[in-house]
Design a protein around this motif. Structure first.
Motif, short mmCIF file in Angstrom:
data_model
loop_
_atom_site.label_atom_id
_atom_site.label_comp_id
_atom_site.label_asym_id
_atom_site.label_seq_id
_atom_site.Cartn_x
_atom_site.Cartn_y
_atom_site.Cartn_z
N TYR A 1 0.50 10.47 -16.99
CA TYR A 1 1.87 9.95 -17.02
C TYR A 1 2.56 10.26 -15.70
O TYR A 1 2.20 11.19 -14.99
CB TYR A 1 2.66 10.60 -18.17
CG TYR A 1 2.02 10.39 -19.50
CD1 TYR A 1 1.98 9.12 -20.08
CD2 TYR A 1 1.42 11.45 -20.18
CE1 TYR A 1 1.37 8.91 -21.31
CE2 TYR A 1 0.80 11.25 -21.41
CZ TYR A 1 0.78 9.99 -21.96
OH TYR A 1 0.17 9.78 -23.17
N LEU A 2 3.57 9.49 -15.39
CA LEU A 2 4.28 9.71 -14.12
C LEU A 2 5.10 11.00 -14.15
O LEU A 2 5.21 11.70 -13.15
CB LEU A 2 5.20 8.50 -13.82
CG LEU A 2 4.44 7.24 -13.39
CD1 LEU A 2 5.32 6.00 -13.55
CD2 LEU A 2 3.96 7.36 -11.94
N VAL A 3 5.69 11.29 -15.30
CA VAL A 3 6.52 12.50 -15.45
C VAL A 3 6.15 13.19 -16.76
O VAL A 3 6.05 12.52 -17.80
CB VAL A 3 8.02 12.15 -15.49
CG1 VAL A 3 8.86 13.41 -15.74
CG2 VAL A 3 8.46 11.47 -14.20
N GLY A 4 5.97 14.51 -16.69
CA GLY A 4 5.77 15.29 -17.91
C GLY A 4 4.45 14.97 -18.61
O GLY A 4 3.53 14.42 -18.00
N ASN B 1 0.87 15.08 -11.17
CA ASN B 1 1.38 15.45 -12.49
C ASN B 1 0.28 16.00 -13.39
O ASN B 1 0.35 15.87 -14.61
CB ASN B 1 2.09 14.26 -13.15
CG ASN B 1 2.89 14.68 -14.37
OD1 ASN B 1 3.40 15.80 -14.41
ND2 ASN B 1 2.99 13.82 -15.36
N GLY B 2 -0.76 16.53 -12.78
CA GLY B 2 -1.72 17.32 -13.55
C GLY B 2 -2.76 16.53 -14.31
O GLY B 2 -3.43 17.07 -15.19
N PRO C 1 0.82 -1.22 0.00
CA PRO C 1 0.00 0.00 0.00
C PRO C 1 0.85 1.27 0.00
O PRO C 1 0.49 2.25 -0.64
CB PRO C 1 -0.81 -0.10 1.31
CG PRO C 1 -0.75 -1.53 1.71
CD PRO C 1 0.52 -2.10 1.16
N LYS C 2 1.99 1.24 0.68
CA LYS C 2 2.82 2.45 0.75
C LYS C 2 3.40 2.80 -0.62
O LYS C 2 3.36 3.95 -1.06
CB LYS C 2 3.93 2.27 1.79
CG LYS C 2 4.77 3.52 1.98
CD LYS C 2 5.70 3.41 3.18
CE LYS C 2 6.50 4.71 3.32
NZ LYS C 2 7.37 4.71 4.49
N PHE C 3 3.96 1.80 -1.30
CA PHE C 3 4.52 2.06 -2.64
C PHE C 3 3.41 2.48 -3.61
O PHE C 3 3.58 3.44 -4.37
CB PHE C 3 5.22 0.81 -3.19
CG PHE C 3 6.65 0.65 -2.77
CD1 PHE C 3 7.65 1.47 -3.30
CD2 PHE C 3 7.02 -0.32 -1.84
CE1 PHE C 3 8.98 1.31 -2.93
CE2 PHE C 3 8.36 -0.47 -1.45
CZ PHE C 3 9.34 0.34 -2.00
N LEU C 4 2.28 1.77 -3.60
CA LEU C 4 1.22 2.08 -4.56
C LEU C 4 0.67 3.49 -4.32
O LEU C 4 0.40 4.24 -5.27
CB LEU C 4 0.10 1.04 -4.49
CG LEU C 4 0.47 -0.36 -4.98
CD1 LEU C 4 -0.71 -1.32 -4.79
CD2 LEU C 4 0.90 -0.36 -6.45
N ALA C 5 0.50 3.84 -3.06
CA ALA C 5 -0.01 5.19 -2.75
C ALA C 5 0.97 6.25 -3.26
O ALA C 5 0.56 7.30 -3.76
CB ALA C 5 -0.23 5.33 -1.24
N TYR C 6 2.25 5.97 -3.16
CA TYR C 6 3.26 6.92 -3.66
C TYR C 6 3.13 7.10 -5.17
O TYR C 6 3.07 8.23 -5.68
CB TYR C 6 4.67 6.42 -3.29
CG TYR C 6 5.76 7.21 -3.96
CD1 TYR C 6 6.04 8.51 -3.56
CD2 TYR C 6 6.49 6.67 -5.02
CE1 TYR C 6 7.02 9.26 -4.19
CE2 TYR C 6 7.49 7.41 -5.65
CZ TYR C 6 7.74 8.69 -5.24
OH TYR C 6 8.71 9.43 -5.87
N PHE C 7 3.05 5.99 -5.90
CA PHE C 7 2.95 6.11 -7.36
C PHE C 7 1.63 6.77 -7.78
O PHE C 7 1.59 7.55 -8.73
CB PHE C 7 3.11 4.73 -8.02
CG PHE C 7 4.48 4.13 -7.84
CD1 PHE C 7 5.61 4.81 -8.29
CD2 PHE C 7 4.66 2.91 -7.21
CE1 PHE C 7 6.89 4.27 -8.12
CE2 PHE C 7 5.93 2.37 -7.03
CZ PHE C 7 7.05 3.04 -7.49
N GLU C 8 0.56 6.45 -7.05
CA GLU C 8 -0.74 7.08 -7.34
C GLU C 8 -0.64 8.60 -7.14
O GLU C 8 -1.15 9.38 -7.94
CB GLU C 8 -1.81 6.47 -6.43
CG GLU C 8 -3.21 7.00 -6.63
CD GLU C 8 -3.97 6.32 -7.77
OE1 GLU C 8 -3.45 5.39 -8.39
OE2 GLU C 8 -5.11 6.77 -8.06
N LYS C 9 0.05 8.99 -6.08
CA LYS C 9 0.21 10.43 -5.82
C LYS C 9 1.02 11.11 -6.91
O LYS C 9 0.75 12.24 -7.29
CB LYS C 9 0.93 10.65 -4.47
CG LYS C 9 -0.01 10.85 -3.31
CD LYS C 9 0.79 11.21 -2.06
CE LYS C 9 0.24 10.46 -0.88
NZ LYS C 9 1.15 10.34 0.25
#
Ligand SMILES: N[C@@H](CCC(=O)N[C@@H](CS)C(=O)NCC(=O)O)C(=O)O
Length: 248
Positions: free
Chosen positions: A170-173, A165-166, A152-160
């Motif tokens: 995408y994760l970046v840009g 990112n607007g 849950p901690k890793f997934l919450a981080y990637f979801e955030k």
């Protein structure tokens, strides 16, 4: 294999698993790059595990790799999954144009490397060299903590990251990078290994799930995923399905 292009890439990775090699395969496939998955060729054509061992034994020159995946480009040998992707990203059109964006993608890829290491350790907490059957009680304990705390901690981080990112998806840009492809792969692996936990977690992470679906629908990747080049998940890779570890 797929596509055309001037540079010919040689990937060296264990021929019977997706493993860490799959993160490289996905980037090459999505870009339609010209590459050979060398260890999947027959021994008679210079393939097989022996081809990997020749590099690890230092018989071919170049910077000595510690472990696969290994990418050969001309005379250059690269290893470490995130490092290979950092090299390939700009060449395959899978990285941002500026340094800041590239550093961000690399940072996320390294976090994915940490994450998949922990996913692997949920079935092999003591040693990769031991069978799962020789570390079952420890694996049960480790997997419980992985599912309750780390997943849950890793997934919450990637979801955030996606939310911040607007909303571009995408994760970046504002364009797809190799980290987005890797995030697809992580989710596919988790869904295979922990279907019960994943059914719960995926409901909590709609942006990640949407990213997974969007990546899977990319025409070159969809063709790859449906092809024989995509090795099915199995009980030898990073992600393994042991129902007793998938306790809620
Ligand atoms: N940090 C490295 C890890 C490489 C690695 O663990 N490779 C595995 C296969 S996925 C292996 O064959 N390791 C052999 C070993 O560690 O002795 C990466 O991300 O590429």
């Amino acid at each position: 294999m797929a596509g055309s292009g001037e540079t010919r890439y040689e990937l060296y990775y264990w021929p019977s698993i997706q493993g860490r090699g799959e993160f490289i395969r996905l980037a090459l496939e999505d870009a339609g790059a010209s590459y050979v998955d060398v260890a999947r060729l027959p021994d008679s054509q210079g393939g097989g595990v022996k081809a990997i061992m020749r590099l690890i034994d230092g018989k071919q020159g170049g910077l000595l790799p510690f472990a696969p995946p290994i990418l050969k480009v001309g005379e250059q040998l690269l290893s470490q999954t995130a490092n290979i992707l950092q090299f390939l990203g700009p060449r395959l059109g899978l990285a941002p144009a500026n340094d800041e964006g590239r550093a961000a993608v690399n940072q996320i890829q390294l976090t994915i490397a940490d994450f998949i290491g922990e996913a692997h350790d949920s079935h092999h907490p003591i040693a990769s060299s031991l069978y799962y059957e020789d570390q079952k009680p420890e694996a049960a304990r480790r997997a419980r903590i992985f599912l309750a705390e780390r997943l849950p901690k890793f997934l919450a981080y990637f979801e955030k990251l996606l939310a911040r990112n607007g909303g571009g998806g995408y994760l970046v840009g504002d364009a797809l990078t190799y980290a987005d492809l890797s995030m697809f792969q992580v989710q596919a692996g988790l869904a295979y290994a922990f279907p019960v936990a994943w059914a719960r977690e995926s409901l909590r992470h709609p942006l990640l799930v949407a990213l997974r679906e969007r990546v899977a629908a990319r025409p070159r990747l969809a063709a790859y995923l449906a092809s024989e080049r995509r090795i099915p998940f199995n009980q030898h890779g990073l992600f393994r399905h042991y129902p007793e570890l998938d306790a809620v």
